[in-house]
Write a protein that holds these residues in place. Structure first.
Motif, PDB file in Angstrom:
ATOM      1  N   ASN A   6       0.553  -1.767   0.554  1.00 44.60           N
ATOM      2  CA  ASN A   6      -0.106  -0.012   0.600  1.00 44.60           C
ATOM      3  C   ASN A   6       1.102   1.432  -0.032  1.00 44.60           C
ATOM      4  O   ASN A   6       1.724   1.265   0.387  1.00 44.60           O
ATOM      5  N   THR A   9      -2.524   5.778  -1.761  1.00 46.63           N
ATOM      6  CA  THR A   9      -3.145   6.275  -3.084  1.00 46.63           C
ATOM      7  C   THR A   9      -3.170   4.978  -3.644  1.00 46.63           C
ATOM      8  O   THR A   9      -3.449   5.103  -4.758  1.00 46.63           O
ATOM      9  N   THR A  31      -4.527  -1.042  -7.589  1.00 47.62           N
ATOM     10  CA  THR A  31      -5.974   0.535  -7.765  1.00 47.62           C
ATOM     11  C   THR A  31      -5.221   1.871  -7.024  1.00 47.62           C
ATOM     12  O   THR A  31      -4.143   1.372  -6.362  1.00 47.62           O
ATOM     13  N   GLN A  33      -6.505   5.233  -6.594  1.00 41.40           N
ATOM     14  CA  GLN A  33      -7.358   6.072  -6.010  1.00 41.40           C
ATOM     15  C   GLN A  33      -7.640   7.389  -6.764  1.00 41.40           C
ATOM     16  O   GLN A  33      -6.604   8.005  -7.232  1.00 41.40           O
ATOM     17  N   ASN A  87      -4.476   9.115 -12.605  1.00 47.65           N
ATOM     18  CA  ASN A  87      -6.436   8.092 -12.502  1.00 47.65           C
ATOM     19  C   ASN A  87      -6.903  10.155 -12.452  1.00 47.65           C
ATOM     20  O   ASN A  87      -6.770  10.376 -11.262  1.00 47.65           O
ATOM     21  N   PRO A  92     -12.511   4.993  -8.297  1.00 48.27           N
ATOM     22  CA  PRO A  92     -10.988   4.229  -7.911  1.00 48.27           C
ATOM     23  C   PRO A  92     -10.823   3.484  -9.605  1.00 48.27           C
ATOM     24  O   PRO A  92     -11.681   3.018 -10.308  1.00 48.27           O
ATOM     25  N   THR A  94      -9.025  -0.090 -11.436  1.00 45.77           N
ATOM     26  CA  THR A  94      -7.819  -1.197 -11.379  1.00 45.77           C
ATOM     27  C   THR A  94      -7.311  -1.943 -12.658  1.00 45.77           C
ATOM     28  O   THR A  94      -8.301  -1.652 -13.448  1.00 45.77           O
TER      29      THR A  94
END
Length: 142
Positions: A6, A9, A31, A33, A87, A92, A94
């Motif tokens: 992780n 974001t 993924t 954000q 993004n 989100p 992915t």
């Protein structure tokens, strides 16, 4: 159990790595954000990368050209080509990332996550050193 890394974001979930494929591939879900982006556009000369959209829409800049990758869409990033992503949407996004051959593994991302979550602004010298050690070459500033 897949490795989950992780970055706040940005989250990676390793499905297969160089360690369990004999160096054939690294495969992970990424993924993003909203407003997440690759901190440093780069290229690599030891592997190719394929991105396949699973949900949401991410924007990939590959050799100066922007391409939106949504569900079912894909892009191929040949080794040596500068790329980055963001993004720009409100939800989100992915995608499935496939690196071939598998030479990176989760170790690089684990190290970078530690550098980015140290509480202080990230040290660009340490980030560049880590990238180069794993075969990612930061793109010169435009």
């Amino acid at each position: 159990m897949p490795d989950i890394i992780n970055f706040g974001t940005l989250e990676l979930r390793f499905l297969h790595s160089k360690d369990d494929t004999g160096g054939s591939v690294d495969i992970f879900e990424m993924t993003l954000q909203p407003n997440a982006r690759m901190p440093i556009p780069h290229y690599h000369d030891r592997w190719d990368e394929t991105i396949y959209g699973l949900s949401g829409v991410s924007t990939w800049t590959i050799d100066g050209q922007q391409t939106d990758v949504g569900p079912g869409a894909s892009v191929f990033i040949k080794r040596g080509i500068v790329h980055g992503f963001t993004n720009r949407s409100t939800g989100p996004a992915t995608c499935l990332c496939i690196l071939s051959p598998g030479v990176l593994g989760p170790q690089y991302f684990t190290e970078m996550a530690k550098l980015l979550s140290a509480g202080a602004p990230p040290d660009p010298v340490k980030m560049k050193e880590t990238m180069l050690r794993y075969g990612l070459v930061p793109a010169p500033a435009a």
